[in-house]
Motif scaffolding. Sequence first.
Motif, short mmCIF file in Angstrom:
data_model
loop_
_atom_site.label_atom_id
_atom_site.label_comp_id
_atom_site.label_asym_id
_atom_site.label_seq_id
_atom_site.Cartn_x
_atom_site.Cartn_y
_atom_site.Cartn_z
N ARG A 75 19.97 31.73 44.14
CA ARG A 75 20.48 32.66 43.12
C ARG A 75 21.04 33.92 43.77
O ARG A 75 22.08 34.44 43.36
CB ARG A 75 19.37 33.03 42.13
CG ARG A 75 18.89 31.87 41.27
CD ARG A 75 17.63 32.23 40.50
NE ARG A 75 17.90 33.10 39.37
CZ ARG A 75 16.94 33.64 38.62
NH1 ARG A 75 15.66 33.44 38.92
NH2 ARG A 75 17.26 34.40 37.59
N GLY A 79 24.90 35.45 43.71
CA GLY A 79 25.20 36.85 43.41
C GLY A 79 26.02 37.50 44.51
O GLY A 79 26.91 38.31 44.25
N ARG A 85 31.64 41.47 43.26
CA ARG A 85 30.20 41.53 43.41
C ARG A 85 29.68 42.83 42.83
O ARG A 85 30.21 43.91 43.11
CB ARG A 85 29.82 41.43 44.88
CG ARG A 85 28.30 41.39 45.12
CD ARG A 85 27.98 41.01 46.54
NE ARG A 85 28.42 42.03 47.49
CZ ARG A 85 28.71 41.79 48.76
NH1 ARG A 85 28.65 40.56 49.22
NH2 ARG A 85 29.10 42.75 49.56
N PHE A 89 22.21 43.82 41.62
CA PHE A 89 21.95 42.59 40.88
C PHE A 89 20.62 42.00 41.34
O PHE A 89 20.08 42.41 42.36
CB PHE A 89 23.08 41.57 41.08
CG PHE A 89 23.27 41.10 42.50
CD1 PHE A 89 22.67 39.93 42.94
CD2 PHE A 89 24.04 41.82 43.40
CE1 PHE A 89 22.85 39.48 44.24
CE2 PHE A 89 24.23 41.39 44.70
CZ PHE A 89 23.62 40.21 45.13
N ALA A 90 20.10 41.09 40.58
CA ALA A 90 18.85 40.37 40.86
C ALA A 90 17.61 41.23 40.65
O ALA A 90 16.53 40.85 41.12
CB ALA A 90 18.86 39.79 42.28
#
Length: 358
Positions: A75, A79, A85, A89-90
């Motif tokens: 994952r 990302g 980008r 994130f995450a």
Amino acid sequence: MPASFKQWLKQCIEHVSLFWAGLLAWSAFSASLFYLFSPAFRREQRSVLAGRLAYQQQLHQLGQSSALLRRNIHRLEKGLIMQPRRASFASDYIMETVGTFQRAVQQKSICAAELKWAADVLNFYFDVVTDTAEIAKARSLFGQAWQQLCEDQAEQGCATVGAGSGSVPYPASALPDCPIEFADLHTLYQRRRSVRWFTQQQVDPALVRQAVNAASLAPSACNRQPYRFDLLTRPADAAKVADLAMGTTGFARQIPSLIAVIGDLSCYPAERDRHVIYIDASLATMQLMLALETLGLSTCPINWPDIESREKAIAQTLGLEPYQRVVMLLAIGYADPQGGIAFSQKKTDALLVREVTL
């Protein structure tokens, strides 16, 4: 009991079953009533539940591979290659990921290649991501785990795991050039036929392992690779397992080597992913058959029936856990030059392709 009476009784039972199927197939709820007292899906239900429990246990006691770590690292990779980008994130799963990575470092059970991949991607991620409160917390935890990993490597006198940046996302331009023309690939497809008659030449397990390494490059949902290949190299063992399947009468006892493709439901925390073992294992097995063909070995995929007595027999024979399901069997050997090959006419694009406009 006369055979004619057995046939009549079988037809009566089938007619009654179809009658009730016609009444109850109109909705998911009514269909569930049809199977309420049927054993048809009980093994699958138990396997899914056992898989969920095993998945939870593996979150704390890691083995040689971690389904959660593999999923979350993949994952992160997705990302990292997103266009454009995002700066951050995450956040919703980075602590879970780093916590699993830390346990992997502490428990020292996960294979070195998987740990290296996780370490490289996490290093890349923290190099480029902008901190939120959750990411900053994960960064600190990763720093501790990374330091422990480096210390462990120093003690062992090696610097393989986590060294370099070879296990991170890369541009499509870095892919190797394809040396194969369509005609060559089509010839390989024509060459790969289901062979049922083999010579008794022994199959070298090293060749099978070489093919498996190539087959493992097959796509897999979130890169979990929820399968394994149980290899039987003794003809007597191969025949014993092949006899458990249907459709092997007459040729099972001359198979020199056989693989049982095993799906692992402990890779998933929820029922929704229960079919992925069949998808991923089949993708890898097709590549395995093609790889074996290039090494001079012929194959025959053997359908595995979902019949309780046979499921129980093969589970006992191979020592399978409740959450492990047989996807298919694969006979392997050197083709008998005089052995027959079924023509097996295939459907064409006229039947297989439906162009859809929305």
